[in-house]
Design an enzyme around this catalytic site. Sequence first.
Site, PDB file in Angstrom:
ATOM      1  N   LYS A 127       0.870  -1.191   0.000  1.00 44.29           N
ATOM      2  CA  LYS A 127       0.000   0.000   0.000  1.00 44.29           C
ATOM      3  C   LYS A 127       0.899   1.231   0.000  1.00 44.29           C
ATOM      4  O   LYS A 127       2.046   1.171   0.428  1.00 44.29           O
ATOM      5  CB  LYS A 127      -0.862  -0.005   1.265  1.00 44.29           C
ATOM      6  CG  LYS A 127      -2.074   0.883   1.179  1.00 44.29           C
ATOM      7  CD  LYS A 127      -3.241   0.195   0.479  1.00 44.29           C
ATOM      8  CE  LYS A 127      -4.392   1.159   0.250  1.00 44.29           C
ATOM      9  NZ  LYS A 127      -5.590   0.498  -0.263  1.00 44.29           N
ATOM     10  N   ASP A 167      -7.045   4.477  -4.514  1.00 44.31           N
ATOM     11  CA  ASP A 167      -7.690   4.343  -3.201  1.00 44.31           C
ATOM     12  C   ASP A 167      -8.298   5.718  -2.921  1.00 44.31           C
ATOM     13  O   ASP A 167      -8.545   6.480  -3.875  1.00 44.31           O
ATOM     14  CB  ASP A 167      -6.656   3.949  -2.121  1.00 44.31           C
ATOM     15  CG  ASP A 167      -7.312   3.538  -0.805  1.00 44.31           C
ATOM     16  OD1 ASP A 167      -7.839   2.424  -0.706  1.00 44.31           O
ATOM     17  OD2 ASP A 167      -7.307   4.348   0.155  1.00 44.31           O
ATOM     18  N   SER A 377      -8.379  -5.570 -10.382  1.00 44.83           N
ATOM     19  CA  SER A 377      -7.054  -5.038 -10.727  1.00 44.83           C
ATOM     20  C   SER A 377      -6.147  -6.164 -11.222  1.00 44.83           C
ATOM     21  O   SER A 377      -5.375  -5.996 -12.174  1.00 44.83           O
ATOM     22  CB  SER A 377      -6.411  -4.367  -9.511  1.00 44.83           C
ATOM     23  OG  SER A 377      -6.829  -3.034  -9.394  1.00 44.83           O
TER      24      SER A 377
HETATM   25  P1  NDP Z   1     -12.884   8.005  -2.747  1.00 45.97           P
HETATM   26  O1  NDP Z   1     -11.788   8.974  -2.559  1.00 45.97           O
HETATM   27  O2  NDP Z   1     -13.470   7.789  -4.085  1.00 45.97           O
HETATM   28  O3  NDP Z   1     -14.091   8.355  -1.749  1.00 45.97           O
HETATM   29  C1  NDP Z   1     -13.885   8.396  -0.380  1.00 45.97           C
HETATM   30  C2  NDP Z   1     -15.189   8.803   0.293  1.00 45.97           C
HETATM   31  O4  NDP Z   1     -15.045   8.661   1.708  1.00 45.97           O
HETATM   32  C3  NDP Z   1     -15.558  10.249   0.038  1.00 45.97           C
HETATM   33  O5  NDP Z   1     -16.948  10.393   0.085  1.00 45.97           O
HETATM   34  C4  NDP Z   1     -14.901  10.952   1.231  1.00 45.97           C
HETATM   35  O6  NDP Z   1     -15.510  12.184   1.587  1.00 45.97           O
HETATM   36  C5  NDP Z   1     -15.124   9.941   2.338  1.00 45.97           C
HETATM   37  N1  NDP Z   1     -14.042  10.086   3.328  1.00 45.97           N
HETATM   38  C6  NDP Z   1     -12.711   9.930   3.116  1.00 45.97           C
HETATM   39  N2  NDP Z   1     -12.027  10.174   4.244  1.00 45.97           N
HETATM   40  C7  NDP Z   1     -12.948  10.480   5.167  1.00 45.97           C
HETATM   41  C8  NDP Z   1     -12.871  10.806   6.533  1.00 45.97           C
HETATM   42  N3  NDP Z   1     -11.693  10.875   7.169  1.00 45.97           N
HETATM   43  N4  NDP Z   1     -14.033  11.044   7.194  1.00 45.97           N
HETATM   44  C9  NDP Z   1     -15.237  10.966   6.562  1.00 45.97           C
HETATM   45  N5  NDP Z   1     -15.370  10.661   5.263  1.00 45.97           N
HETATM   46  C10 NDP Z   1     -14.248  10.411   4.581  1.00 45.97           C
HETATM   47  O7  NDP Z   1     -12.338   6.610  -2.138  1.00 45.97           O
HETATM   48  P2  NDP Z   1     -12.838   5.130  -2.417  1.00 45.97           P
HETATM   49  O8  NDP Z   1     -14.313   5.117  -2.597  1.00 45.97           O
HETATM   50  O9  NDP Z   1     -11.968   4.550  -3.450  1.00 45.97           O
HETATM   51  O10 NDP Z   1     -12.447   4.416  -1.043  1.00 45.97           O
HETATM   52  C11 NDP Z   1     -13.343   4.353   0.075  1.00 45.97           C
HETATM   53  C12 NDP Z   1     -12.896   3.238   1.017  1.00 45.97           C
HETATM   54  O11 NDP Z   1     -12.906   1.989   0.305  1.00 45.97           O
HETATM   55  C13 NDP Z   1     -11.483   3.373   1.568  1.00 45.97           C
HETATM   56  O12 NDP Z   1     -11.449   2.827   2.878  1.00 45.97           O
HETATM   57  C14 NDP Z   1     -10.662   2.488   0.654  1.00 45.97           C
HETATM   58  O13 NDP Z   1      -9.472   2.033   1.267  1.00 45.97           O
HETATM   59  C15 NDP Z   1     -11.646   1.362   0.419  1.00 45.97           C
HETATM   60  N6  NDP Z   1     -11.401   0.546  -0.761  1.00 45.97           N
HETATM   61  C16 NDP Z   1     -11.362   1.116  -2.013  1.00 45.97           C
HETATM   62  C17 NDP Z   1     -11.155   0.329  -3.131  1.00 45.97           C
HETATM   63  C18 NDP Z   1     -11.222   0.885  -4.512  1.00 45.97           C
HETATM   64  O14 NDP Z   1     -11.179   0.082  -5.465  1.00 45.97           O
HETATM   65  N7  NDP Z   1     -11.357   2.173  -4.716  1.00 45.97           N
HETATM   66  C19 NDP Z   1     -10.885  -1.122  -2.991  1.00 45.97           C
HETATM   67  C20 NDP Z   1     -11.035  -1.626  -1.659  1.00 45.97           C
HETATM   68  C21 NDP Z   1     -11.254  -0.802  -0.599  1.00 45.97           C
HETATM   69  P3  NDP Z   1     -14.692  13.553   1.359  1.00 45.97           P
HETATM   70  O15 NDP Z   1     -14.814  13.835  -0.097  1.00 45.97           O
HETATM   71  O16 NDP Z   1     -15.380  14.548   2.220  1.00 45.97           O
HETATM   72  O17 NDP Z   1     -13.278  13.275   1.796  1.00 45.97           O
END
Ligand code: NDP
Length: 446
Positions: A127, A167, A377
């Site tokens: 990561k 991510d 992926s």
């Molecule tokens: P994005 O950046 O597309 O979206 C993240 C979302 O979570 C946004 O709505 C963001 O809101 C919110 N968010 C992020 N940080 C915080 C925080 N500290 N407090 C509250 N809300 C928060 O990310 P992904 O959708 O890709 O990822 C979301 C989760 O899924 C993560 O935990 C990631 O590790 C996991 N994941 C993702 C994968 C992928 O393929 N993308 C695969 C497997 C797991 P804001 O815009 O306000 O920050």
Amino acid sequence: MKNAYLKRVYDKVRDRDPNETEFLQAVKEVLESIEPAVERNPDFEKNGIIERLVEPERVISFRVAWVDDRGKVQVNRGYRVQFNSAIGPYKGGLRLHPSVNLSVIKFLGFEQCFKNSLTGLPIGGGKGGSDFDPKGKSDAEVMRFCQSFMTELSRHIGQFTDVPAGDIGVGAREIGYMYGQYKRLRNEFTGVLTGKGIPYGGSLARTEATGYGLLYFVNEMVQARGESMVGKTVVISGSGNVALYAAEKAYALGAKPVTLSDSNGYIYDPAGINLDIAKDIKEVRRARISEYTKEVPGSEYHEGRGVWSVKCDIALPCATQNELNEEDAQTLINNGCKYVGEGANMPSTPEAVELFKANKVYFAPGKAANAGGVATSALEMSQNSMRLSWTFEEVDEKLHQIMKNIFKNATDAAKEYGDPENLVLGANIAGMLKVAEAMTAQGIAY
Ligand code: NDP
């Protein structure tokens, strides 16, 4: 934790890095749940398997200097943690968020090893990321940051060594800038990153994969209890890549998603989220989710983190780590929630997970339920190696089968240890055993 060997390993990790709270949380959760498997395999201690599992093979930390739009030089810190390559090249996303530090990247890399093992595909765990915040930055600033980040990262990755992906904060735009820089530096067109755009080697269905995979997994749980997704109300947190496509597949399976959120607040639409509008706000305009209520009559916006107070049958935390605590879990239980599937990595605190277990809420840990992203992926890597592109339907069908297999393997392992619905135990044991076997077979360099 009762097993003396595991306790010694955990105490050593804690004494060595007492400030790495997220990493310690992830290690504790895994070690506690693999206890029965470690009891059955005394060779693990002799071979130092658990000590090796909790220590990354390599940790890289580097300066990322870039120039903002005013001509001022900014400096961020970049990371790549190459955790375990026993079953394949390191694989795992890059996170761009101000909360990123070594503890967060190590916890994510550690979890990734078991998740990747569970997919059944040949990928090790890693990561990376940076404390750079893409929010509020211009496209040109994001591009300069990504290029500078890749200038250093490119020394450490490669199609057979380490293949990063997206991510939080890293989507198609960032992957494009990073891929372009890698190609410029190396003068080679190889599948060194996944999540690429379709015109330059990306896989169809990769964007949708984590959210779709989550729903395929939850559907297996619902069916295992003799129920159906049709008519179920779903509460989703986050409004990023995972959340949006989880909502899309929830509709496809006959359920109704009624919330989305971001770090400022959440929206509730009793009629069901209008995904065209939500996608336009988040993917096209890159605006806040509160904009939704301006366009959808009858929907509500609530400031703060109260999304778990909305009544539902299924809860899907899809934002970030530790976003669902004990109080939230109790509220969900009081409101009759019966299933929780983690789209994000470690979104539920250990206390919340305990409550779910005690109240017979069927709980899917992220390392099983969100593995569809990394699995697809790996399918992108396969297509790049073959110089071929599969259709959306072919990739989606493979993803669906992979999620079914993960559910079956985790459930079989949980059954073997006498606790059939305990997918935390099942996923951790099934994921760990394969990595342990590969590590043992490959020996130790004297
Ligand atoms: P994005 O950046 O597309 O979206 C993240 C979302 O979570 C946004 O709505 C963001 O809101 C919110 N968010 C992020 N940080 C915080 C925080 N500290 N407090 C509250 N809300 C928060 O990310 P992904 O959708 O890709 O990822 C979301 C989760 O899924 C993560 O935990 C990631 O590790 C996991 N994941 C993702 C994968 C992928 O393929 N993308 C695969 C497997 C797991 P804001 O815009 O306000 O920050």
